[in-house]
Scaffold this motif. Structure first.
Motif, PDB file in Angstrom:
ATOM      1  N   GLN A 347      41.366  23.853  66.798  1.00 59.00           N
ATOM      2  CA  GLN A 347      41.797  25.151  67.325  1.00 59.00           C
ATOM      3  C   GLN A 347      42.606  24.983  68.617  1.00 59.00           C
ATOM      4  O   GLN A 347      43.639  25.614  68.809  1.00 59.00           O
ATOM      5  N   ASP A 348      42.142  24.102  69.506  1.00 58.08           N
ATOM      6  CA  ASP A 348      42.792  23.933  70.806  1.00 58.08           C
ATOM      7  C   ASP A 348      44.224  23.425  70.707  1.00 58.08           C
ATOM      8  O   ASP A 348      44.988  23.535  71.670  1.00 58.08           O
ATOM      9  N   ASP A 349      44.563  22.831  69.583  1.00 61.68           N
ATOM     10  CA  ASP A 349      45.918  22.276  69.437  1.00 61.68           C
ATOM     11  C   ASP A 349      46.908  23.277  68.850  1.00 61.68           C
ATOM     12  O   ASP A 349      48.108  22.978  68.769  1.00 61.68           O
ATOM     13  N   LEU A 350      46.416  24.437  68.388  1.00 57.61           N
ATOM     14  CA  LEU A 350      47.283  25.305  67.574  1.00 57.61           C
ATOM     15  C   LEU A 350      48.558  25.745  68.290  1.00 57.61           C
ATOM     16  O   LEU A 350      49.628  25.793  67.690  1.00 57.61           O
ATOM     17  N   GLN A 351      48.448  26.053  69.585  1.00 55.38           N
ATOM     18  CA  GLN A 351      49.651  26.483  70.313  1.00 55.38           C
ATOM     19  C   GLN A 351      50.685  25.359  70.370  1.00 55.38           C
ATOM     20  O   GLN A 351      51.871  25.564  70.096  1.00 55.38           O
ATOM     21  N   ASP A 352      50.239  24.150  70.703  1.00 60.17           N
ATOM     22  CA  ASP A 352      51.170  23.008  70.760  1.00 60.17           C
ATOM     23  C   ASP A 352      51.766  22.722  69.384  1.00 60.17           C
ATOM     24  O   ASP A 352      52.947  22.412  69.252  1.00 60.17           O
ATOM     25  N   LEU A 353      50.918  22.830  68.365  1.00 56.50           N
ATOM     26  CA  LEU A 353      51.408  22.597  66.999  1.00 56.50           C
ATOM     27  C   LEU A 353      52.493  23.608  66.639  1.00 56.50           C
ATOM     28  O   LEU A 353      53.530  23.256  66.079  1.00 56.50           O
ATOM     29  N   ALA A 354      52.242  24.870  66.985  1.00 55.06           N
ATOM     30  CA  ALA A 354      53.205  25.920  66.635  1.00 55.06           C
ATOM     31  C   ALA A 354      54.520  25.716  67.390  1.00 55.06           C
ATOM     32  O   ALA A 354      55.609  25.860  66.826  1.00 55.06           O
ATOM     33  N   GLU A 355      54.427  25.345  68.659  1.00 54.91           N
ATOM     34  CA  GLU A 355      55.652  25.133  69.444  1.00 54.91           C
ATOM     35  C   GLU A 355      56.446  23.963  68.883  1.00 54.91           C
ATOM     36  O   GLU A 355      57.676  24.009  68.773  1.00 54.91           O
ATOM     37  N   SER A 356      55.738  22.913  68.516  1.00 54.33           N
ATOM     38  CA  SER A 356      56.403  21.736  67.984  1.00 54.33           C
ATOM     39  C   SER A 356      57.036  22.033  66.614  1.00 54.33           C
ATOM     40  O   SER A 356      58.167  21.623  66.327  1.00 54.33           O
ATOM     41  N   ALA A 357      56.324  22.765  65.772  1.00 48.69           N
ATOM     42  CA  ALA A 357      56.871  23.094  64.437  1.00 48.69           C
ATOM     43  C   ALA A 357      58.107  23.977  64.568  1.00 48.69           C
ATOM     44  O   ALA A 357      59.074  23.820  63.825  1.00 48.69           O
ATOM     45  N   TYR A 358      58.073  24.901  65.530  1.00 46.47           N
ATOM     46  CA  TYR A 358      59.184  25.854  65.660  1.00 46.47           C
ATOM     47  C   TYR A 358      60.514  25.144  65.926  1.00 46.47           C
ATOM     48  O   TYR A 358      61.567  25.560  65.435  1.00 46.47           O
ATOM     49  N   ILE A 359      60.472  24.044  66.681  1.00 42.20           N
ATOM     50  CA  ILE A 359      61.742  23.361  67.009  1.00 42.20           C
ATOM     51  C   ILE A 359      62.114  22.272  65.991  1.00 42.20           C
ATOM     52  O   ILE A 359      63.101  21.567  66.164  1.00 42.20           O
ATOM     53  N   ASP A 360      61.348  22.154  64.916  1.00 44.26           N
ATOM     54  CA  ASP A 360      61.676  21.179  63.879  1.00 44.26           C
ATOM     55  C   ASP A 360      62.986  21.586  63.186  1.00 44.26           C
ATOM     56  O   ASP A 360      63.284  22.770  63.036  1.00 44.26           O
ATOM     57  N   GLY A 361      63.710  20.568  62.733  1.00 43.12           N
ATOM     58  CA  GLY A 361      65.009  20.794  62.089  1.00 43.12           C
ATOM     59  C   GLY A 361      64.951  21.674  60.847  1.00 43.12           C
ATOM     60  O   GLY A 361      65.964  22.254  60.445  1.00 43.12           O
ATOM     61  N   ASN A 362      63.802  21.800  60.210  1.00 48.22           N
ATOM     62  CA  ASN A 362      63.721  22.584  58.975  1.00 48.22           C
ATOM     63  C   ASN A 362      63.518  24.084  59.207  1.00 48.22           C
ATOM     64  O   ASN A 362      63.649  24.874  58.277  1.00 48.22           O
ATOM     65  N   THR A 363      63.178  24.472  60.434  1.00 43.97           N
ATOM     66  CA  THR A 363      62.826  25.883  60.685  1.00 43.97           C
ATOM     67  C   THR A 363      64.010  26.820  60.410  1.00 43.97           C
ATOM     68  O   THR A 363      63.831  27.914  59.872  1.00 43.97           O
ATOM     69  N   ALA A 364      65.207  26.367  60.740  1.00 43.26           N
ATOM     70  CA  ALA A 364      66.388  27.235  60.575  1.00 43.26           C
ATOM     71  C   ALA A 364      66.613  27.628  59.125  1.00 43.26           C
ATOM     72  O   ALA A 364      67.179  28.691  58.846  1.00 43.26           O
ATOM     73  N   GLY A 365      66.163  26.806  58.180  1.00 42.10           N
ATOM     74  CA  GLY A 365      66.401  27.114  56.767  1.00 42.10           C
ATOM     75  C   GLY A 365      65.353  28.033  56.158  1.00 42.10           C
ATOM     76  O   GLY A 365      65.474  28.449  54.998  1.00 42.10           O
TER      77      GLY A 365
END
Ligand SMILES: NC(=O)c1ccc[n+]([C@@H]2O[C@H](COP(=O)([O-])OP(=O)(O)OC[C@H]3O[C@@H](n4cnc5c(N)ncnc54)[C@H](O)[C@@H]3O)[C@@H](O)[C@H]2O)c1
Ligand SMILES: [Fe+2]
Length: 383
Positions: A347-365
């Motif tokens: 649970q404690d990692d969820l914010q960091d995980l979400a921030e990291s996923a958001y800037i991944d190259g696949n998010t734009a698609g």
């Protein structure tokens, strides 16, 4: 807008296809291979099947096998040194996405040494020169890295997996030989098969989708639905079909991109070293639910391709539910964990995980415009 299709120059399929290496070498003025594989495949004798072909034809090679699943910057740098030391002039990758992606990165850096730090390769079309010739032989079904222009490397220091998209890394030759897939343990056959399903579904609903890759993605979904369970159970013909299906999905998604299942899976790989296929397989139904409202009638096609023929006559709500349920039940039947806490996500990692996923190259698609908060809430639901 201009659309693009890029595919291997040559691809071989079927039992015994690895023997095609020999005529390729004879007609390409190359002299010594670096065989890029991993320790497990070397110890199981999977790599040896290719070495036997090389030995039989008197072709010279050296092996580099210091590669872990979710391969690291260090793995690539060690491989570059091994290539130079071997005085090789082409690469044969024998492995899953981890070995093939490492081989692509080695081949790019050899001919583009200004990117030796590896991190600077992140993003699209960074290199100037074609990579050294690469024959990619897949042992999973799978990532389809043998036909994609992508490779994914883990930056352990910054807890990130980063995606490099570059036509210069495309393998010259792809080989999908079912004899190379046969030793996959059930759990790896299941999770890598669901990675391929994720490629086909994300590629079909991505913002950049268009008619030609659409046809490939739907065919791949249908073949995976028909063959994955039997392939995992040990049926040889089904496994051969899975090899083809994952390649067909690769032909599509390499030309249009993916979505946030992959963004989120990459962060889980970087934070917890979770296998890529397991991460995708677990997240796919949750993200399909989230994306449904941005997909028009596409989930009807997905449901039908998954084998739910009645979806043709269902309401929009009905076929959307049917598509998600079909994917979820395949994943349950294959014993994939269904909740993130089961695979160690905190649970404690969820914010960091979400921030990291958001800037991944696949998010734009991703078909639906998203945000850090929304990705976080998908993680919450899946926890
Ligand atoms: N390039 C792309 O387009 C692309 C697409 C999706 C994923 N990826 C990347 O690929 C990597 C994952 O690759 P993967 O899922 O193919 O797994 P992998 O290459 O990491 O292999 C997983 C494990 O399975 C073992 N294995 C592989 N084939 C086997 C066989 N035939 N018999 C017995 N054991 C076998 C390996 O030794 C390893 O221990 C991730 O880093 C992921 O990010 C790349
Ligand atoms: Fe993938």
């Amino acid at each position: 807008m201009t659309k693009r299709m890029i595919l291997n120059e040559l691809a071989y399929f079927g039992k015994g296809a690895i023997r095609e290496i020999v005529p390729f070498v004879a007609s390409h003025n190359v002299h010594k291979a670096l065989v890029v594989s991993d320790e497990v495949l070397v110890s199981l004798g999977v790599t040896k099947k290719v070495l036997d072909v090389l030995d039989g034809a008197g072709l010279s090679y050296e092996i580099f096998s210091k590669i872990k699943p979710n391969p690291t910057i260090q793995n690539v740098q060690d491989g570059v040194e091994a290539y130079k030391k071997a005085d090789a002039d082409y690469i044969i990758a024998v492995g899953g996405g981890s070995s093939m992606d490492t081989a692509k990165a080695i081949g790019i850096i050899i001919n583009n040494p200004e990117f030796a730090d590896i991190r600077s390769l992140e993003g699209e079309f960074r290199s100037k020169n074609r990579a050294v010739p690469l024959i990619a032989i897949t042992t999973t079904a799978g990532t389809a890295s043998e036909v994609t222009i992508n490779y994914v490397i883990t930056d352990e220091e910054n807890k990130r997996k980063f995606v490099c998209v570059d036509a210069n890394d495309l393998p010259l030759v792809a080989i999908v030989d079912p004899d190379m897939l046969a030793s996959m343990p059930k759990s790896i056959a299941a999770s890598t098969g669901l990675d391929a399903l994720t490629h086909a579904i994300e590629g079909y609903i991505t913002k950049n989708a268009w008619a030609l890759p659409d046809a490939l993605h739907l065919k791949a979904i249908e073949m995976i639905a028909q063959n994955l369970e039997s392939a995992v159970a040990g049926n040889e013909e089904a496994l051969e079909n899975m090899g083809i299906a994952q390649y067909v999905a690769g032909m599509g998604f390499t030309n249009v991109g993916l979505g946030i299942v992959h963004s989120m899976a990459h962060t889980l790989g970087a934070f917890y070293d979770l296998p890529h296929g397991v991460a995708n397989a677990l997240l796919l139904p949750y993200v399909m639910e989230y994306n449904a409202s941005a997909t028009g009638e596409k989930y009807r096609d997905i449901a039908v391709a998954m084998g739910v023929k009645e979806a043709v006559d269902m309401t929009q709500e009905g076929y959307r539910i049917a598509a998600v349920n079909a994917v979820r039940s395949l994943s349950v039947n294959l014993d994939i964990p269904q909740k993130l806490h089961e695979v160690g996500v905190k649970q404690d990692d969820l914010q960091d995980l979400a921030e990291s996923a958001y800037i991944d190259g696949n998010t734009a698609g991703n078909p639906k415009e998203t945000s850090v908060d929304e990705i976080r809430s998908i993680f919450e639901t899946a926890l």
